[in-house]
Every structure is written in C-alpha cells, then in structure tokens.
Design an enzyme around this catalytic site. Structure first.
Site, PDB file in Angstrom:
ATOM      1  N   ALA A 151      31.808   1.621 -10.890  1.00  0.00           N
ATOM      2  CA  ALA A 151      31.199   1.578  -9.644  1.00  0.00           C
ATOM      3  C   ALA A 151      30.920   2.929  -9.024  1.00  0.00           C
ATOM      4  O   ALA A 151      31.943   3.901  -9.175  1.00  0.00           O
ATOM      5  CB  ALA A 151      32.487   0.968  -8.713  1.00  0.00           C
ATOM      6  N   LYS A 152      30.068   3.277  -8.243  1.00  0.00           N
ATOM      7  CA  LYS A 152      29.561   4.193  -7.556  1.00  0.00           C
ATOM      8  C   LYS A 152      30.357   4.323  -6.277  1.00  0.00           C
ATOM      9  O   LYS A 152      29.753   4.020  -5.051  1.00  0.00           O
ATOM     10  CB  LYS A 152      27.914   4.350  -7.611  1.00  0.00           C
ATOM     11  CG  LYS A 152      27.519   4.855  -8.518  1.00  0.00           C
ATOM     12  CD  LYS A 152      26.101   5.123  -8.264  1.00  0.00           C
ATOM     13  CE  LYS A 152      25.370   6.237  -7.660  1.00  0.00           C
ATOM     14  NZ  LYS A 152      25.809   7.756  -8.397  1.00  0.00           N
ATOM     15  N   ILE A 153      31.661   4.632  -6.350  1.00  0.00           N
ATOM     16  CA  ILE A 153      32.634   4.895  -5.232  1.00  0.00           C
ATOM     17  C   ILE A 153      32.614   6.197  -4.448  1.00  0.00           C
ATOM     18  O   ILE A 153      32.869   7.182  -5.260  1.00  0.00           O
ATOM     19  CB  ILE A 153      33.905   4.281  -5.369  1.00  0.00           C
ATOM     20  CG1 ILE A 153      34.058   2.867  -6.114  1.00  0.00           C
ATOM     21  CG2 ILE A 153      34.937   4.388  -4.083  1.00  0.00           C
ATOM     22  CD1 ILE A 153      35.307   2.608  -6.468  1.00  0.00           C
TER      23      ILE A 153
END
Length: 303
Positions: free
Chosen positions: A156-158
């Site tokens: 995930a691109k958190i």
C-alpha cells in the site's frame, strides 16, 4: 508547479481554496494513501494518462489494506483524474490522487475520521533532473533499512510509510548524493526512497522481487518492455556489491521514469554513464507514452 483547479471531494475548487483543518488526522499521523501518475503529450498533439486503470486499481487496493472506504467508485476517480488534466489545460504533468483521513480531533484511531479525496495535477519535469535522466545520478546506500513486511504494508502507498524514505533521502542529500538506495532488514537491496531498482549483467536484466517492495507500475512496464525488446529478466535478491559490479543500474518510477545510476557509494557503475539497455528502455518507454507504439496504446487513456 501550480494549476488553476483542484478536484476536492467531488468538485473543482480554485487552487488557493483547497484547504483542510489543522487537526486533519492525516496531517498528524500520516493516515493517507496516494498514487503518482503521469500524463504525457502525444505525438498527435493530445494528452494521454499513462496506465490510469492500473494506478486506480492500486489506489483502491491500498484503501482496502488501510481500511479506508473511498466514497467514490473507480470510474468516478478515473474520470476525475482525466478531467483535472483537462480543466487545467495541462500537457505533460504529474497527477496526485490522495485519499486521507480528515476530521478535527486528536487520537490515533482513525476509524471515526471522515475519508476525503483530492486529485491534483501540476506541471512536472524530470524528478531527478534532466541531466540525471540522460547521464545518470549518484546514489548512496542509506543506513536506514526499508520497512520490514510486518512493520507496515509494502503493498500500500501509505503516506506514513514515506517517513522512512524521507529519512534516507535527507541522509544521502546531506552527503552530496542525488538519491538513496535502501536495503531490506536482511541486508539485501530493496529499492530507492520512491523508486524501484533494476540492474543488468551480461545482457540479463534483474530486479528485486515483490515481497519487500512496492509493486511498481513502471517496474511492471519495464518488465513487459524488456520482453518486447528481447532482454531476459529475473527477479532476485541481491547485495550492494553486486550493484557495484553490474554493467548498468537504474531507478524507475512514475516520477523518476527510467533514470540511470552512474555511481553508487563513490564506485563508478559500468562506464559511468547511461548504458545501452537503459537507453533502449528509455527510448521505447517514451515512445509508448507519446502514443507512437500502437501495440501499447492500451496503456494510454487519452484526455
């Protein structure tokens, strides 16, 4: 790097009016997910967004991992991205869809904070500089390790994950380097702060396998282009010293595109300039983005 309009929660607002409260949860705790997307001017004079569907799919995958329900459908987000480029009359640009926890309170648990969505498009050049794109950049292996797979989510691109990247970037910039290379917690090469990494030896192209890195869309594109050009590829773990003796090493990502690395830890890579494989990949990649390769037109969403 300014545009006229920003898409915020379903409507366009003037640039200066796209504001949030100072108690926004994402501002305090990094509770956001995002994508970086590029649109390119095509040879026919129009504009096309590169691999829009894949980026939107990954945005929604990040949301699922981060327990965020995006209050718009994939089709609505895709349309908002295209329309943001259109209303701002942009040619080549960088697009940032961002989903974040809003609200006006303090506390780590974000589940009661409202989910908000913004799409920003801005003029954008070569992330690591035009000279770096052509000649190559200088990189250093950071003392900071890439986050462990059980520390956060690598799929995930958190927003909060990128503190790790920021620390590595500041460290190497302070020593005069252009970009960092991060190792994983086992000591193997992982990726750059915001890029995946490739290397080539004896005509074979290698890249880090997925479990410890972000599943990059440009990375996927390069693997496909390599097959198209006849370069054999392998996904494998490697050490920093194998990078030192590789014929070519390069970063890839939406922002970085395909940027050669001419030096790592003060060791010259290959001949200290962009090599033949990276040049061939750059030529094919930019031809595809410009709509000059009919076989890859399905990667483009025309504005």
């Amino acid at each position: 790097m300014k545009a006229e309009k920003i898409w915020l929660d379903g409507q366009f607002v003037p640039w200066q009016e796209a504001q949030v409260h100072v108690l926004t949860h994402a501002l305090h705790y990094g509770s956001s997910i995002f994508e970086g997307i590029r649109a390119y001017e095509t040879a026919a004079g129009g504009v096309a967004v590169f691999r829009l569907q894949e980026h939107v799919d990954r945005l929604f995958a990040s949301a699922a991992i981060f327990r965020m329900e995006i209050p718009f459908s994939k089709e609505e987000i895709s349309a908002a991205i295209v329309e943001t480029v259109r209303v701002n009359k942009l040619k080549g640009c960088y697009i940032r869809p961002l989903v974040f926890r809003g609200g006006e309170g303090v506390g780590l648990n974000p589940l009661r904070a409202p989910v908000r969505v913004v799409v920003i498009a801005i003029p954008f050049g070569a992330y690591l500089g035009e000279e770096g794109l052509q000649r190559g950049v200088r990189a250093r292996v950071s003392s900071y390790n890439r986050i462990h797979v059980n520390t956060s989510s690598t799929k995930a691109k958190i927003g909060g994950n990128y503190v790790n990247s920021i620390l590595a970037s500041m460290e190497v910039a302070g020593d005069g380097y252009d970009e960092a290379i991060l190792l994983d917690t086992n000591g193997y090469v992982a990726e750059g702060p915001g890029e995946n990494i490739f290397w080539a030896r004896n005509g074979t192209v290698y890249t880090t396998p997925l479990p410890t890195i972000l599943e990059g869309i440009t990375r996927s594109s390069i693997l496909t282009i390599c097959a198209h050009l006849g370069y054999p590829t392998r996904e494998t773990y490697t050490t920093r010293d194998e990078l030192y003796i590789s014929d070519e090493v390069w970063f890839c990502g939406t922002a970085a595109e395909i940027t050669p690395i001419r030096e790592i830890d003060r060791i010259t890579i290959g001949k200290g300039q962009a090599g033949p494989i990276v040049k061939a990949l750059q030529d094919k990649f930019f031809a595809i983005a410009a709509g000059k390769e009919a076989a890859f037109d399905h990667w483009l969403t025309h504005v």
